[in-house]
Design a protein around this motif. Structure first.
Motif, mmCIF file in Angstrom:
data_model
loop_
_atom_site.group_PDB
_atom_site.id
_atom_site.type_symbol
_atom_site.label_atom_id
_atom_site.label_comp_id
_atom_site.label_asym_id
_atom_site.label_seq_id
_atom_site.Cartn_x
_atom_site.Cartn_y
_atom_site.Cartn_z
ATOM 1 N N LEU A 28 28.448 -102.525 -63.153
ATOM 2 C CA LEU A 28 29.510 -101.611 -63.604
ATOM 3 C C LEU A 28 30.245 -100.985 -62.419
ATOM 4 C CD1 LEU A 28 27.757 -99.818 -66.585
ATOM 5 C CD2 LEU A 28 29.618 -101.482 -66.683
ATOM 6 N N ALA A 29 29.483 -100.603 -61.401
ATOM 7 C CA ALA A 29 30.112 -99.991 -60.229
ATOM 8 C C ALA A 29 30.960 -100.991 -59.452
ATOM 9 C CB ALA A 29 29.040 -99.399 -59.316
ATOM 10 N N THR A 30 30.588 -102.259 -59.505
ATOM 11 C CA THR A 30 31.328 -103.277 -58.773
ATOM 12 C C THR A 30 32.586 -103.705 -59.512
ATOM 13 O OG1 THR A 30 29.242 -104.068 -57.879
ATOM 14 C CG2 THR A 30 31.102 -105.534 -57.677
ATOM 15 N N VAL A 31 32.522 -103.733 -60.832
ATOM 16 C CA VAL A 31 33.671 -104.190 -61.624
ATOM 17 C C VAL A 31 34.694 -103.067 -61.826
ATOM 18 C CG1 VAL A 31 34.322 -105.073 -63.906
ATOM 19 C CG2 VAL A 31 32.322 -105.988 -62.757
ATOM 20 N N ALA A 32 34.250 -101.827 -61.830
ATOM 21 C CA ALA A 32 35.151 -100.700 -62.091
ATOM 22 C C ALA A 32 36.347 -100.645 -61.134
ATOM 23 C CB ALA A 32 34.368 -99.393 -62.052
ATOM 24 N N PRO A 33 36.176 -100.833 -59.823
ATOM 25 C CA PRO A 33 37.353 -100.780 -58.942
ATOM 26 C C PRO A 33 38.377 -101.876 -59.240
ATOM 27 C CG PRO A 33 35.367 -100.547 -57.638
ATOM 28 C CD PRO A 33 34.935 -100.892 -59.023
ATOM 29 N N LEU A 41 34.626 -103.199 -53.749
ATOM 30 C CA LEU A 41 33.458 -102.886 -52.927
ATOM 31 C C LEU A 41 33.142 -104.059 -52.000
ATOM 32 C CD1 LEU A 41 31.171 -101.234 -55.623
ATOM 33 C CD2 LEU A 41 32.494 -100.110 -53.854
ATOM 34 N N PRO A 42 32.405 -103.813 -50.928
ATOM 35 C CA PRO A 42 32.072 -104.906 -50.006
ATOM 36 C C PRO A 42 31.113 -105.913 -50.648
ATOM 37 C CG PRO A 42 31.023 -102.868 -49.312
ATOM 38 C CD PRO A 42 31.932 -102.525 -50.448
ATOM 39 N N ALA A 43 30.969 -107.052 -50.008
ATOM 40 C CA ALA A 43 30.177 -108.162 -50.547
ATOM 41 C C ALA A 43 28.725 -107.805 -50.863
ATOM 42 C CB ALA A 43 30.239 -109.339 -49.589
ATOM 43 N N PRO A 44 28.035 -106.999 -50.070
ATOM 44 C CA PRO A 44 26.636 -106.686 -50.431
ATOM 45 C C PRO A 44 26.490 -106.031 -51.806
ATOM 46 C CG PRO A 44 27.011 -106.110 -48.146
ATOM 47 C CD PRO A 44 28.348 -106.486 -48.735
ATOM 48 N N ALA A 45 27.503 -105.320 -52.243
ATOM 49 C CA ALA A 45 27.437 -104.714 -53.570
ATOM 50 C C ALA A 45 27.395 -105.780 -54.657
ATOM 51 C CB ALA A 45 28.642 -103.800 -53.787
ATOM 52 N N TYR A 46 28.049 -106.892 -54.431
ATOM 53 C CA TYR A 46 28.022 -107.976 -55.407
ATOM 54 C C TYR A 46 26.644 -108.643 -55.437
ATOM 55 C CZ TYR A 46 33.026 -107.482 -55.925
ATOM 56 O OH TYR A 46 34.270 -106.975 -56.186
ATOM 57 N N PHE A 47 25.946 -108.650 -54.312
ATOM 58 C CA PHE A 47 24.605 -109.227 -54.290
ATOM 59 C C PHE A 47 23.611 -108.358 -55.048
ATOM 60 C CE2 PHE A 47 26.346 -111.254 -50.371
ATOM 61 C CZ PHE A 47 26.339 -112.543 -50.864
#
Length: 77
Positions: A28-33, A41-47
């Motif tokens: 949710l935090a990654t898709v919200a922006p 968000l940076p790539a580590p957030a997607y991991f």
């Protein structure tokens, strides 16, 4: 109060649920922006989002372990 004794895979199911919840919040935090038009968000957030699937796999392994333990107990009785 729960009077049942903990079974073989209960801990795996609980840990899997927590890990899956962390992954869901990260998703949710990654898709919200992306929807809000802010910088992604940076790539580590997607991991970290991959924890949702890993948590589901842990919980499924706990369910399978519990089912196998119950089957062995039923066969032994």
């Amino acid at each position: 109060m729960n009077t049942e004794t903990p079974s073989a895979g209960d801990l795996l199911v609980r840990i899997g649920g927590i890990v899956s919840l962390v992954g869901a919040v990260a998703t949710l935090a990654t898709v919200a922006p992306l929807f809000l038009g802010t910088t992604p968000l940076p790539a580590p957030a997607y991991f970290v989002c991959m924890l949702m699937g890993a948590g589901f796999a842990l919980a499924a392994a706990g369910v399978v372990r519990t089912a196998r333990a119950q089957r062995r107990a039923a066969e032994g009785a």
